[in-house]
Design a protein around this motif. Structure first.
Motif, PDB file in Angstrom:
ATOM      1  N   TRP A   9      41.934  18.211  36.405  1.00  0.00           N
ATOM      2  CA  TRP A   9      42.739  19.174  35.660  1.00  0.00           C
ATOM      3  C   TRP A   9      41.869  20.053  34.756  1.00  0.00           C
ATOM      4  O   TRP A   9      42.209  21.204  34.478  1.00  0.00           O
ATOM      5  CB  TRP A   9      43.818  18.458  34.855  1.00  0.00           C
ATOM      6  N   VAL A  10      40.736  19.520  34.302  1.00  0.00           N
ATOM      7  CA  VAL A  10      39.774  20.357  33.573  1.00  0.00           C
ATOM      8  C   VAL A  10      39.247  21.455  34.496  1.00  0.00           C
ATOM      9  O   VAL A  10      39.124  22.623  34.102  1.00  0.00           O
ATOM     10  CB  VAL A  10      38.608  19.500  33.035  1.00  0.00           C
ATOM     11  N   ILE A  11      38.949  21.076  35.732  1.00  0.00           N
ATOM     12  CA  ILE A  11      38.495  22.055  36.726  1.00  0.00           C
ATOM     13  C   ILE A  11      39.560  23.122  36.948  1.00  0.00           C
ATOM     14  O   ILE A  11      39.271  24.328  36.997  1.00  0.00           O
ATOM     15  CB  ILE A  11      38.150  21.354  38.057  1.00  0.00           C
ATOM     16  N   VAL A  12      40.809  22.698  37.089  1.00  0.00           N
ATOM     17  CA  VAL A  12      41.911  23.646  37.298  1.00  0.00           C
ATOM     18  C   VAL A  12      41.981  24.642  36.143  1.00  0.00           C
ATOM     19  O   VAL A  12      42.111  25.861  36.346  1.00  0.00           O
ATOM     20  CB  VAL A  12      43.251  22.901  37.456  1.00  0.00           C
ATOM     21  N   ALA A  13      41.892  24.139  34.898  1.00  0.00           N
ATOM     22  CA  ALA A  13      41.979  25.022  33.731  1.00  0.00           C
ATOM     23  C   ALA A  13      40.808  26.001  33.684  1.00  0.00           C
ATOM     24  O   ALA A  13      40.999  27.196  33.403  1.00  0.00           O
ATOM     25  CB  ALA A  13      42.020  24.186  32.450  1.00  0.00           C
ATOM     26  N   ALA A  14      39.594  25.508  33.965  1.00  0.00           N
ATOM     27  CA  ALA A  14      38.426  26.385  33.938  1.00  0.00           C
ATOM     28  C   ALA A  14      38.514  27.450  35.025  1.00  0.00           C
ATOM     29  O   ALA A  14      38.244  28.638  34.784  1.00  0.00           O
ATOM     30  CB  ALA A  14      37.147  25.553  34.109  1.00  0.00           C
ATOM     31  N   VAL A  15      38.895  27.039  36.228  1.00  0.00           N
ATOM     32  CA  VAL A  15      39.015  27.988  37.342  1.00  0.00           C
ATOM     33  C   VAL A  15      40.103  29.021  37.048  1.00  0.00           C
ATOM     34  O   VAL A  15      39.912  30.226  37.289  1.00  0.00           O
ATOM     35  CB  VAL A  15      39.309  27.237  38.656  1.00  0.00           C
ATOM     36  N   ALA A  16      41.240  28.578  36.512  1.00  0.00           N
ATOM     37  CA  ALA A  16      42.328  29.510  36.206  1.00  0.00           C
ATOM     38  C   ALA A  16      41.878  30.574  35.213  1.00  0.00           C
ATOM     39  O   ALA A  16      42.196  31.759  35.357  1.00  0.00           O
ATOM     40  CB  ALA A  16      43.530  28.745  35.653  1.00  0.00           C
ATOM     41  N   THR A  17      41.115  30.165  34.196  1.00  0.00           N
ATOM     42  CA  THR A  17      40.668  31.121  33.179  1.00  0.00           C
ATOM     43  C   THR A  17      39.624  32.082  33.738  1.00  0.00           C
ATOM     44  O   THR A  17      39.655  33.287  33.457  1.00  0.00           O
ATOM     45  CB  THR A  17      40.089  30.369  31.967  1.00  0.00           C
ATOM     46  N   ILE A  18      38.689  31.567  34.538  1.00  0.00           N
ATOM     47  CA  ILE A  18      37.685  32.432  35.164  1.00  0.00           C
ATOM     48  C   ILE A  18      38.357  33.459  36.066  1.00  0.00           C
ATOM     49  O   ILE A  18      38.024  34.651  36.043  1.00  0.00           O
ATOM     50  CB  ILE A  18      36.663  31.592  35.953  1.00  0.00           C
ATOM     51  N   LEU A  19      39.326  33.006  36.870  1.00  0.00           N
ATOM     52  CA  LEU A  19      40.024  33.937  37.762  1.00  0.00           C
ATOM     53  C   LEU A  19      40.819  34.967  36.971  1.00  0.00           C
ATOM     54  O   LEU A  19      40.922  36.129  37.377  1.00  0.00           O
ATOM     55  CB  LEU A  19      40.951  33.167  38.703  1.00  0.00           C
ATOM     56  N   ALA A  20      41.383  34.556  35.842  1.00  0.00           N
ATOM     57  CA  ALA A  20      42.133  35.505  35.014  1.00  0.00           C
ATOM     58  C   ALA A  20      41.241  36.647  34.558  1.00  0.00           C
ATOM     59  O   ALA A  20      41.607  37.825  34.637  1.00  0.00           O
ATOM     60  CB  ALA A  20      42.741  34.780  33.806  1.00  0.00           C
ATOM     61  N   ILE A  21      40.043  36.308  34.088  1.00  0.00           N
ATOM     62  CA  ILE A  21      39.144  37.326  33.540  1.00  0.00           C
ATOM     63  C   ILE A  21      38.542  38.185  34.648  1.00  0.00           C
ATOM     64  O   ILE A  21      38.564  39.425  34.587  1.00  0.00           O
ATOM     65  CB  ILE A  21      38.037  36.657  32.717  1.00  0.00           C
ATOM     66  N   ALA A  22      37.989  37.538  35.679  1.00  0.00           N
ATOM     67  CA  ALA A  22      37.267  38.279  36.718  1.00  0.00           C
ATOM     68  C   ALA A  22      38.207  39.031  37.652  1.00  0.00           C
ATOM     69  O   ALA A  22      38.039  40.239  37.872  1.00  0.00           O
ATOM     70  CB  ALA A  22      36.383  37.321  37.516  1.00  0.00           C
ATOM     71  N   MET A  23      39.200  38.348  38.200  1.00  0.00           N
ATOM     72  CA  MET A  23      40.093  39.004  39.150  1.00  0.00           C
ATOM     73  C   MET A  23      41.007  40.011  38.460  1.00  0.00           C
ATOM     74  O   MET A  23      41.444  40.988  39.063  1.00  0.00           O
ATOM     75  CB  MET A  23      40.923  37.965  39.904  1.00  0.00           C
ATOM     76  N   GLY A  24      41.300  39.767  37.186  1.00  0.00           N
ATOM     77  CA  GLY A  24      42.087  40.749  36.448  1.00  0.00           C
ATOM     78  C   GLY A  24      41.405  42.098  36.388  1.00  0.00           C
ATOM     79  O   GLY A  24      42.057  43.147  36.325  1.00  0.00           O
ATOM     80  N   GLN A  25      40.071  42.096  36.415  1.00  0.00           N
ATOM     81  CA  GLN A  25      39.319  43.354  36.418  1.00  0.00           C
ATOM     82  C   GLN A  25      39.083  43.888  37.822  1.00  0.00           C
ATOM     83  O   GLN A  25      39.181  45.096  38.048  1.00  0.00           O
ATOM     84  CB  GLN A  25      37.967  43.130  35.726  1.00  0.00           C
ATOM     85  N   LEU A  26      38.796  43.005  38.767  1.00  0.00           N
ATOM     86  CA  LEU A  26      38.390  43.461  40.090  1.00  0.00           C
ATOM     87  C   LEU A  26      39.555  43.822  41.000  1.00  0.00           C
ATOM     88  O   LEU A  26      39.420  44.693  41.852  1.00  0.00           O
ATOM     89  CB  LEU A  26      37.531  42.380  40.767  1.00  0.00           C
ATOM     90  N   VAL A  27      40.696  43.150  40.860  1.00  0.00           N
ATOM     91  CA  VAL A  27      41.803  43.383  41.793  1.00  0.00           C
ATOM     92  C   VAL A  27      42.621  44.603  41.395  1.00  0.00           C
ATOM     93  O   VAL A  27      42.900  45.475  42.221  1.00  0.00           O
ATOM     94  CB  VAL A  27      42.696  42.133  41.907  1.00  0.00           C
ATOM     95  N   ASN A  28      43.033  44.687  40.141  1.00  0.00           N
ATOM     96  CA  ASN A  28      43.859  45.843  39.748  1.00  0.00           C
ATOM     97  C   ASN A  28      43.599  46.318  38.325  1.00  0.00           C
ATOM     98  O   ASN A  28      44.365  47.103  37.787  1.00  0.00           O
ATOM     99  CB  ASN A  28      45.341  45.512  39.907  1.00  0.00           C
ATOM    100  N   GLY A  29      42.501  45.867  37.716  1.00  0.00           N
ATOM    101  CA  GLY A  29      42.210  46.288  36.351  1.00  0.00           C
ATOM    102  C   GLY A  29      41.963  47.774  36.222  1.00  0.00           C
ATOM    103  O   GLY A  29      42.134  48.359  35.153  1.00  0.00           O
ATOM    104  N   LEU A  30      41.565  48.413  37.317  1.00  0.00           N
ATOM    105  CA  LEU A  30      41.287  49.848  37.284  1.00  0.00           C
ATOM    106  C   LEU A  30      42.563  50.690  37.151  1.00  0.00           C
ATOM    107  O   LEU A  30      42.484  51.884  36.878  1.00  0.00           O
ATOM    108  CB  LEU A  30      40.526  50.255  38.554  1.00  0.00           C
TER     109      LEU A  30
END
Length: 396
Positions: A9-30
């Motif tokens: 569950w620590v892994i899940v939380a870390a992955v969720a936060t990383i995806l929030a920051i990175a994919m939030g910019q790369l997928v539609n942040g523009l």
């Protein structure tokens, strides 16, 4: 066993936060940069949309390469390289003043950012050999949060410090937040990995066939979902709605998407990955064109979360279905291939949205094309579901 699950569950939380920051910019942040870049440089909207498409092309190509690398390299190393490159490229975008510079920076960010999706989702699945749908749904919910939260926060940054300052702040914040999180990720213990493989069993169809089928499907479903993700904010701004209010509508859609990703992940554990994926795809396909029929800000705030809850299940469905149809030893590689077509679909959908807006001066055709892609995706997935069921009947 409790200790392993706890760190899972620590892994899940870390992955969720990383995806929030990175994919939030790369997928539609523009999406919130369309109007500022158009106003300053007088570039066509299709050309600006290609910046996002370049990033998604990078995700597609990088997904294949990073998936193969992740199958034989410590996941922490792969993740650290990815987060550093994404943060650095976004930071450098603050000094760009030519379209080709944006294209190059976002392409590179996508190439290395691919290390933060397929390999990390495969990692989450390996920590949860049983009931992986919920864990993957929670991890991918981070992406939904980022796809709403990053543009929302960026809209205020643009108002406060301009688009260059916004890129600079996003890049530096990404580095500060994601590097420590990347240091937390690691593979499950070897014994747990062996247990996971025994529980999963043999995929119901040959992996190569599954990859081809799913790749064609996700190309279409992501072309559909990309249109509102990339063009909802400029659609609202065209109705004389402010950028901050428009990004608020997008945020409300993607907050509902957090619940949708988790709910459809749990649904996949109950009714199966493909039926859950098809249910979410149908929801998205039926609803996407309605955005062009709304004029009032209040109505957008009502409809966007309804759409968001259902559309969000598509990505969870893709991930859980890909996990179910691929063997564990090659999962990161094969998921990288499948997700490469997902990112290509996002790029195509976002570009055609801007291209047809430039041709017609409206978003009607763009959103109609999105719905059409969704229909073809449903036909493909329905055929796959029937083919798998027929194989099981014959085998029995």
């Amino acid at each position: 066993m409790p200790r392993r699950l706890h760190h899972g569950w620590v892994i899940v939380a870390a992955v969720a936060t990383i995806l929030a920051i990175a994919m939030g910019q790369l997928v539609n942040g523009l999406s919130v940069f369309f109007v500022p870049l158009e106003a300053e440089f007088h570039w066509p909207r299709g050309g600006i949309a290609l910046i996002n498409a370049a990033g998604l092309l990078g995700l597609a190509i990088g997904g294949i390469v990073m998936g193969r690398i992740a199958d034989g390299t410590p996941i922490r190393t792969v993740c650290l390289v990815g987060v550093v490159m994404v943060g650095a490229c976004v930071t450098l975008a603050s000094g760009a003043d030519r379209l080709w510079q944006f294209y190059l920076l976002f392409f590179l960010a996508g190439c290395f950012g691919a290390a933060l999706f397929a390999p990390l989702i495969a990692l989450v699945g390996s920590w949860f050999p049983a009931g992986a749908g919920l864990a993957i749904g929670l991890a991918s919910a981070g992406q939904a949060l980022g796809q709403g939260g990053v543009p929302f926060a960026t809209a205020y940054l643009i108002e406060a410090v301009g688009w260059r300052g916004a890129f600079l702040a996003l890049g530096l914040a990404s580095l500060a937040l994601m590097v420590p999180l990347a240091a937390l990720v690691r593979e499950p213990p070897r014994a747990a990995g062996g247990a996971a493989m025994r529980v999963e069993g043999t995929p119901p169809i040959p992996p190569r066939l599954a990859v081809v089928w799913l790749s064609a499907s996700v190309l279409l479903c992501c072309a559909c979902m990309a249109v509102p993700l990339m063009h909802l904010v400029p659609l609202l701004q065209g109705l004389c709605i402010s950028g901050t209010d428009a990004s608020g509508v997008l945020l409300s859609m993607l907050l509902a998407a957090i619940l949708g990703r988790v709910a459809f992940g749990k649904l996949a554990d109950i009714i199966g990955p493909i039926p859950a994926y098809m249910a979410a795809s149908a929801w998205q396909t039926v609803a996407v064109f309605a955005f062009t029929q709304i004029q009032d800000l209040g109505h957008f705030f009502v409809f966007a979360p309804i759409y968001g809850f259902g559309y969000a299940g598509v990505m969870t469905g893709v991930l859980v279905t890909a996990r179910a149809l691929t063997p564990a030893p090659r999962r990161a590689t094969l998921m990288g291939v499948i997700l490469a077509f997902a990112w290509l679909g996002h790029g195509i959908g976002g570009f055609q949205g801007g291209y047809f807006f430039d041709l017609t001066g409206a978003y009607t055709v763009s959103f109609a094309n999105a719905a059409l892609a969704g229909v073809v995706n449903l036909l493909l997935m329905g055929t796959l579901f029937l083919a798998i069921r027929q194989r099981r009947v014959v085998a029995a």
